[in-house]
Design a protein around this motif. Structure first.
Motif, PDB file in Angstrom:
ATOM      1  N   THR A 190      18.379 -28.926 -17.019  1.00 31.44           N
ATOM      2  CA  THR A 190      18.095 -30.173 -16.256  1.00 31.44           C
ATOM      3  C   THR A 190      16.876 -30.038 -15.502  1.00 31.44           C
ATOM      4  O   THR A 190      16.729 -28.926 -14.523  1.00 31.44           O
ATOM      5  CB  THR A 190      19.283 -30.728 -15.377  1.00 31.44           C
ATOM      6  OG1 THR A 190      20.459 -30.669 -16.330  1.00 31.44           O
ATOM      7  CG2 THR A 190      18.850 -31.718 -14.775  1.00 31.44           C
ATOM      8  N   ASN A 246      18.939 -30.688 -24.475  1.00 33.10           N
ATOM      9  CA  ASN A 246      20.185 -29.980 -24.978  1.00 33.10           C
ATOM     10  C   ASN A 246      19.749 -29.772 -26.622  1.00 33.10           C
ATOM     11  O   ASN A 246      18.937 -30.023 -26.844  1.00 33.10           O
ATOM     12  CB  ASN A 246      21.517 -30.508 -24.373  1.00 33.10           C
ATOM     13  CG  ASN A 246      21.710 -31.990 -25.014  1.00 33.10           C
ATOM     14  OD1 ASN A 246      21.128 -32.282 -26.170  1.00 33.10           O
ATOM     15  ND2 ASN A 246      22.336 -32.685 -24.153  1.00 33.10           N
ATOM     16  N   SER A 247      20.689 -29.416 -27.048  1.00 34.69           N
ATOM     17  CA  SER A 247      20.541 -28.935 -28.402  1.00 34.69           C
ATOM     18  C   SER A 247      20.355 -30.427 -29.348  1.00 34.69           C
ATOM     19  O   SER A 247      19.818 -30.186 -30.551  1.00 34.69           O
ATOM     20  CB  SER A 247      21.868 -28.517 -29.183  1.00 34.69           C
ATOM     21  OG  SER A 247      22.920 -28.782 -29.025  1.00 34.69           O
ATOM     22  N   ILE A 274      16.565 -34.211 -19.231  1.00 37.43           N
ATOM     23  CA  ILE A 274      17.988 -33.469 -19.518  1.00 37.43           C
ATOM     24  C   ILE A 274      17.701 -33.003 -21.114  1.00 37.43           C
ATOM     25  O   ILE A 274      17.278 -33.871 -21.906  1.00 37.43           O
ATOM     26  CB  ILE A 274      19.237 -34.178 -19.296  1.00 37.43           C
ATOM     27  CG1 ILE A 274      19.446 -34.704 -17.996  1.00 37.43           C
ATOM     28  CG2 ILE A 274      20.619 -33.473 -20.301  1.00 37.43           C
ATOM     29  CD1 ILE A 274      20.658 -35.349 -17.922  1.00 37.43           C
ATOM     30  N   ILE A 310      23.640 -23.994 -22.545  1.00 36.42           N
ATOM     31  CA  ILE A 310      23.505 -25.104 -23.539  1.00 36.42           C
ATOM     32  C   ILE A 310      22.581 -26.244 -23.162  1.00 36.42           C
ATOM     33  O   ILE A 310      22.031 -26.895 -23.800  1.00 36.42           O
ATOM     34  CB  ILE A 310      24.994 -25.723 -23.847  1.00 36.42           C
ATOM     35  CG1 ILE A 310      25.631 -24.752 -24.615  1.00 36.42           C
ATOM     36  CG2 ILE A 310      24.707 -26.918 -24.872  1.00 36.42           C
ATOM     37  CD1 ILE A 310      27.171 -24.917 -24.585  1.00 36.42           C
ATOM     38  N   GLN A 311      22.418 -26.749 -21.891  1.00 35.45           N
ATOM     39  CA  GLN A 311      21.692 -27.825 -21.186  1.00 35.45           C
ATOM     40  C   GLN A 311      20.816 -27.287 -19.950  1.00 35.45           C
ATOM     41  O   GLN A 311      21.207 -26.593 -19.094  1.00 35.45           O
ATOM     42  CB  GLN A 311      22.584 -28.880 -20.881  1.00 35.45           C
ATOM     43  CG  GLN A 311      21.814 -30.049 -20.487  1.00 35.45           C
ATOM     44  CD  GLN A 311      22.797 -31.319 -20.295  1.00 35.45           C
ATOM     45  OE1 GLN A 311      23.492 -31.774 -21.183  1.00 35.45           O
ATOM     46  NE2 GLN A 311      23.156 -31.513 -19.124  1.00 35.45           N
ATOM     47  N   ILE A 365      19.916 -24.452 -15.671  1.00 38.20           N
ATOM     48  CA  ILE A 365      20.394 -24.256 -16.930  1.00 38.20           C
ATOM     49  C   ILE A 365      21.975 -24.056 -16.747  1.00 38.20           C
ATOM     50  O   ILE A 365      22.317 -23.397 -15.767  1.00 38.20           O
ATOM     51  CB  ILE A 365      19.784 -23.153 -17.406  1.00 38.20           C
ATOM     52  CG1 ILE A 365      18.492 -23.342 -17.902  1.00 38.20           C
ATOM     53  CG2 ILE A 365      20.661 -22.947 -18.919  1.00 38.20           C
ATOM     54  CD1 ILE A 365      17.450 -22.195 -18.437  1.00 38.20           C
ATOM     55  N   ASP A 366      22.849 -24.720 -17.551  1.00 33.87           N
ATOM     56  CA  ASP A 366      24.166 -24.745 -17.131  1.00 33.87           C
ATOM     57  C   ASP A 366      24.578 -23.456 -17.558  1.00 33.87           C
ATOM     58  O   ASP A 366      23.977 -22.308 -18.220  1.00 33.87           O
ATOM     59  CB  ASP A 366      25.044 -25.790 -17.903  1.00 33.87           C
ATOM     60  CG  ASP A 366      24.984 -25.392 -19.446  1.00 33.87           C
ATOM     61  OD1 ASP A 366      24.386 -24.531 -20.105  1.00 33.87           O
ATOM     62  OD2 ASP A 366      25.572 -26.385 -20.289  1.00 33.87           O
TER      63      ASP A 366
END
Length: 77
Positions: free
Chosen positions: A28, A70-71, A68, A25-26, A20-21
């Motif tokens: 992987t 994300n929102s 991937i 937010i993202q 998680i970044d």
């Protein structure tokens, strides 16, 4: 998240890395495969209360894939 034809939860043999970044937010997810394999993957999107169906194709040159999340997207590269 699981493989459509397996009916099990995430296997460390298939899904070997989840990151998680730093901004949360993202996400992987790294996925392993074997040559000429098609893997059906289901991802539950809690924001939209739906299930996303992804298909990852592995070849002799590509034995790993990235999912991937994300929102705005859930994609498999």
């Amino acid at each position: 998240m699981d493989e459509l034809n397996k009916g099990t939860f995430i296997s460390q043999q298939r899904f070997y890395s989840v990151t998680i970044d730093s901004d949360n937010i993202q996400m992987t997810i790294m996925v392993k495969g074997v040559p000429n394999e098609l893997v059906d993957i289901l991802v539950h999107d809690s924001k939209f209360e739906s299930i996303i169906h992804l298909i990852s194709h592995f070849s002799d040159e590509k034995l790993q894939a990235q999912i991937i999340i994300n929102s705005t997207n859930i994609i498999c590269l």
